[in-house]
Design a protein around this motif. Structure first.
Motif, short mmCIF file in Angstrom:
data_model
loop_
_atom_site.label_atom_id
_atom_site.label_comp_id
_atom_site.label_asym_id
_atom_site.label_seq_id
_atom_site.Cartn_x
_atom_site.Cartn_y
_atom_site.Cartn_z
N ILE A 136 -92.30 -52.73 -60.93
CA ILE A 136 -91.51 -52.75 -59.68
C ILE A 136 -92.44 -52.69 -58.47
CG2 ILE A 136 -89.81 -51.46 -58.32
CD1 ILE A 136 -88.58 -50.51 -60.97
N LYS A 137 -93.46 -51.85 -58.57
CA LYS A 137 -94.40 -51.68 -57.46
C LYS A 137 -95.20 -52.96 -57.21
CE LYS A 137 -98.19 -48.65 -55.99
NZ LYS A 137 -99.03 -47.47 -56.36
N ASN A 138 -95.52 -53.70 -58.26
CA ASN A 138 -96.33 -54.92 -58.13
C ASN A 138 -95.51 -56.16 -57.78
OD1 ASN A 138 -98.63 -53.48 -58.75
ND2 ASN A 138 -98.55 -53.96 -60.95
N ALA A 139 -94.16 -56.06 -57.84
CA ALA A 139 -93.32 -57.21 -57.54
C ALA A 139 -93.34 -57.51 -56.03
CB ALA A 139 -91.89 -56.94 -58.01
N ASP A 140 -93.25 -58.81 -55.66
CA ASP A 140 -93.16 -59.16 -54.23
C ASP A 140 -91.71 -59.09 -53.78
OD1 ASP A 140 -91.90 -61.53 -55.08
OD2 ASP A 140 -93.78 -62.64 -55.12
N LEU A 141 -91.50 -59.33 -52.50
CA LEU A 141 -90.18 -59.18 -51.90
C LEU A 141 -89.17 -60.13 -52.54
CD1 LEU A 141 -88.53 -57.72 -49.75
CD2 LEU A 141 -89.21 -59.45 -48.09
N GLU A 142 -89.56 -61.35 -52.81
CA GLU A 142 -88.64 -62.33 -53.41
C GLU A 142 -88.23 -61.91 -54.82
OE1 GLU A 142 -90.37 -66.17 -53.28
OE2 GLU A 142 -90.33 -66.31 -51.08
N GLU A 143 -89.18 -61.41 -55.60
CA GLU A 143 -88.86 -60.97 -56.97
C GLU A 143 -87.91 -59.78 -56.96
OE1 GLU A 143 -92.89 -62.17 -59.46
OE2 GLU A 143 -92.87 -60.32 -58.26
N LEU A 144 -88.11 -58.85 -56.02
CA LEU A 144 -87.22 -57.70 -55.93
C LEU A 144 -85.82 -58.13 -55.53
CD1 LEU A 144 -89.57 -55.14 -54.13
CD2 LEU A 144 -88.82 -55.06 -56.50
N ALA A 145 -85.73 -59.07 -54.58
CA ALA A 145 -84.42 -59.54 -54.11
C ALA A 145 -83.68 -60.31 -55.20
CB ALA A 145 -84.59 -60.42 -52.87
N ALA A 146 -84.45 -60.96 -56.11
CA ALA A 146 -83.83 -61.76 -57.18
C ALA A 146 -83.41 -60.92 -58.37
CB ALA A 146 -84.81 -62.84 -57.64
N ALA A 147 -83.76 -59.64 -58.38
CA ALA A 147 -83.41 -58.78 -59.51
C ALA A 147 -81.90 -58.57 -59.56
CB ALA A 147 -84.13 -57.44 -59.39
N PRO B 252 -81.49 -56.43 -48.04
CA PRO B 252 -81.87 -55.18 -47.33
C PRO B 252 -82.43 -54.12 -48.29
CG PRO B 252 -79.75 -55.99 -46.55
CD PRO B 252 -80.10 -56.81 -47.75
N ALA B 253 -81.78 -53.98 -49.45
CA ALA B 253 -82.27 -52.98 -50.41
C ALA B 253 -83.65 -53.36 -50.94
CB ALA B 253 -81.28 -52.86 -51.57
N ALA B 254 -83.86 -54.68 -51.17
CA ALA B 254 -85.16 -55.15 -51.65
C ALA B 254 -86.24 -54.89 -50.60
CB ALA B 254 -85.08 -56.63 -51.99
N ARG B 255 -85.88 -55.09 -49.30
CA ARG B 255 -86.85 -54.88 -48.22
C ARG B 255 -87.22 -53.40 -48.14
NH1 ARG B 255 -83.97 -56.74 -44.52
NH2 ARG B 255 -84.57 -58.92 -44.79
N ASN B 256 -86.23 -52.52 -48.26
CA ASN B 256 -86.50 -51.08 -48.21
C ASN B 256 -87.37 -50.65 -49.40
OD1 ASN B 256 -84.94 -50.84 -45.91
ND2 ASN B 256 -83.07 -50.28 -47.05
N LEU B 257 -87.08 -51.25 -50.57
CA LEU B 257 -87.85 -50.92 -51.76
C LEU B 257 -89.30 -51.39 -51.63
CD1 LEU B 257 -87.75 -49.76 -54.66
CD2 LEU B 257 -87.06 -52.01 -55.46
N PHE B 258 -89.49 -52.61 -51.13
CA PHE B 258 -90.84 -53.14 -50.96
C PHE B 258 -91.61 -52.31 -49.95
CE2 PHE B 258 -93.96 -56.01 -49.11
CZ PHE B 258 -94.58 -56.50 -50.26
#
Length: 618
Positions: free
Chosen positions: A585-596, A602-608
């Motif tokens: 999760i820590k190594n994922a980029d913003l697009e990968e987090l948003a696609a999960a 917004p949640a992906a941006r906060n997580l990143f």
């Protein structure tokens, strides 16, 4: 109802109409071929059992019943007449599902090759090759043992080297250095001396140790009187070797002059009957019969005795078994009539006879171990554990369960499987307790077993025998009689008959005993079974603890994620399921987090931003 179930119901209906009389029943398959022959004191009771519930049958009987198209029967005046008729019919038809023994008792000879530097070996037939043959002998084992003894005592070669061709061509083998060979290959023994050794060995084989010792003592005294002290010393050494060999044989001796010891060892699909035959108080022969699955050991022992003594002329006055058999008195009567004198069939419980039975059983276990790739220790441990728990057969497939939690939190269970005495890690399973709140190991264990058996019945509907579709031969719970009592109703409600016991530890967390509903069975004195149960208990505890720690770690990680705005408990679990680890999760980029799955931008941006605060600011 399937066609097969209808057919079994029809067979049972017919069996229930049989008379309550002694007789022989004969099972046929679709082609009309006889596949099983049995005897019964009451035909109706015995035959109807085959077509009742499959749960009461072992795998061998289930397979036989599934192939039965019809059966017939023959009434007799007595159970003894049924036994005699059964033996005769089995010998005539050799049915597939009866225990059948191959009689490989041919004749055996001791061969002494012709020409210079003669060699002594075993042979199965007399050839026209100029060699000298001693025999015939009935026992292959006794012939081989006698030859081995003679070669060791008189230090004769047992290798494949040829003399005089190979003299001086190579270094002597190990037997020379351990003083079991005179090593003609070294060239330091003359042909005359070698031939003298061979003649003495032949005298030993012909006359036995007592006569051979008298002859050698005479030669030793003659050599000493002629001042041939070196020759006298060599003869003295041979006498010492014969005495040492005789002393070794006394270890395998008995006070009962003539008897047979018979023992059975069973594996998953391989079984072995071992027979030790004693004559004049000494072990004179042994026979090994490897076969497939034999089913119920009581029935198997009875069938084996019938088949074995039907093809043997010598019946001793005593036959000792390693366990109970069906119709012991009837078998004793049958053997007595064949031998024309009293024959006793017994199961020794203590003393010298029990030790001989144990030795015979260990040899049978060795044969099973060699055939199945197991060690003798594993085969013996399973056999010992089965007998200790009163089981009819050794528990080949064992399931063990343990509960793990921390003050009632992260309540989980682990299941480990031991097959043939070894961990079967592909069958291990993890359970997360769902219905129990707080710390209640009894209720947790009950839930786990309910779910396990529910999975079994689901698998039966899919005709699967893999994983949960296979019933264990034995269930061991980590805990005492409380755990056993909590789970016992689950077994009874399911209608399954699986032996269930607990594993009790002492105050130092070492295995102490096996728990039942009503008490405990001490196992400390049964070393092999104790070691196996200890290994199982340690392994299931390790596995359950490991799963508990893993669950706590995930909870900690999940709690960390829920501190991030927009990431709740459900979204945190979905992230961990998708990315597997917090590092991913820590190594994922913003697009990968948003696609999960389940994520928003917004949640992906906060997580990143949480894991990469500097990158987000730049």
């Amino acid at each position: 109802m399937t066609d097969h179930e209808k057919h079994i119901k029809e067979l049972r209906s017919r069996a229930m109409r049989l008379p309550l009389s002694p007789g022989v029943y004969i099972m046929h398959d679709k082609s009309g071929k006889i596949i099983y022959i049995g005897k019964a004191k009451a035909l109706k009771n015995r035959v109807s059992q085959y077509f009742g519930s499959e749960k009461n049958h072992d795998e061998k009987v289930r397979r036989m019943v599934s192939n039965v198209e019809y059966f017939e029967y023959i009434l007799t005046d007595s159970e003894f007449e049924a036994l005699v008729l059964e033996c005769s019919l089995i010998k005539q038809h050799t049915p597939k599902y009866n225990i059948l023994l191959k009689d490989d008792k041919g004749y055996h000879y001791i061969k002494i090759t012709a020409g210079p530097w003669p060699r002594i070996s075993q042979a199965k037939q007399v050839l026209d090759d100029g060699a000298n043959y001693i025999g015939p002998y009935v026992s292959s084992w006794a012939t081989k043992e006698s030859i081995d003894e003679a070669l060791k005592i008189f230090r004769l070669p047992s290798c494949s080297r040829k003399f005089p061709q190979d003299i001086g061509k190579a270094r002597p083998c190990l037997n020379y250095y351990i003083k079991q060979c005179c090593a003609p290959c070294r060239g330091r023994i003359s042909e005359q001396e070698y031939n003298e050794l061979v003649e003495e060995a032949i005298d030993f084989l012909r006359g036995g140790s007592a006569k051979s010792m008298r002859e050698l003592e005479k030669k030793m005294n003659e050599a000493a009187e002629a001042l041939e002290f070196e020759r006298a010393a060599r003869i003295r050494d041979r006498l010492t070797a014969i005495k040492r060999m005789s002393d070794r044989q006394k270890v395998v001796a008995a006070r009962v002059p003539e008897q047979d010891i018979i023992a059975l060892a069973q594996g998953a699909d391989t079984s072995c009957f071992e027979v030790f035959r004693f004559l004049n108080g000494r072990l004179c022969d042994r026979e090994t019969f490897l076969m497939g699955e034999t089913g119920n050991p009581k029935t198997a022992r009875g069938e084996f005795i019938e088949r074995y003594y039907a093809m043997r002329d010598r019946i001793p006055p005593r036959v000792c078994l390693d366990g109970p058999t069906e119709n012991t008195e009837l078998l004793g009567e049958w053997l007595s009539r064949k031998a024309e004198r009293k024959v006793t069939v017994s199961v020794p419980q203590k003393g010298e006879q029990a030790q001989l039975v144990e030795m015979c059983r260990n040899n049978a276990a060795e044969q099973v171990a060699q055939a199945t790739g197991r060690t003798v220790r594993e085969a013996s441990a399973l056999d010992e554990l089965g007998r200790l728990l009163g089981m009819e057969q050794p528990p080949i497939y064992i399931e063990s369960y343990d509960i793990s939690n921390l003050a009632g939190s992260e309540n989980v269970a682990g299941m480990v499987v031991f097959e043939n005495g070894r961990p079967l890690k592909s069958a291990y399973r993890k359970f997360k307790i769902k219905t129990v709140e707080g710390q209640d190991d009894y209720a947790s264990m009950k839930e786990v077993l309910e779910r396990r058996f529910h999975e079994y019945f689901d698998a039966q509907g899919k005709n699967s025998t893999e994983g949960f579709g296979r019933l264990p031969d034995l269930i061991l719970l980590d805990g005492g009689k409380g755990q056993v009592s909590a789970v016992r109703p689950v077994l009874e409600a399911s209608g399954l008959q699986v032996p269930l016991f607990g594993m009790v530890k002492d105050d130092k967390h070492r295995t102490r005993a096996i728990a039942t509903d009503g008490g405990e069975i001490a196992i400390n004195s049964n070393r092999k079974a104790f070691t196996l149960v200890s290994s199982i208990q340690d392994e299931v505890h390790r596995f359950a603890i490991g799963y508990h720690r893993q669950a706590r770690k995930k909870t900690t990680i999940s709690s960390e994620l829920t501190t991030i705005e927009g990431v709740g408990q459900t979204r945190a679990k979905a992230l961990l399921k998708h990315f597997k680890t917090i590092r991913a999760i820590k190594n994922a980029d913003l697009e990968e987090l948003a696609a999960a799955p389940g994520m928003t931008k917004p949640a992906a941006r906060n997580l990143f931003q949480y894991f990469h605060p500097q990158e987000e600011r730049s």
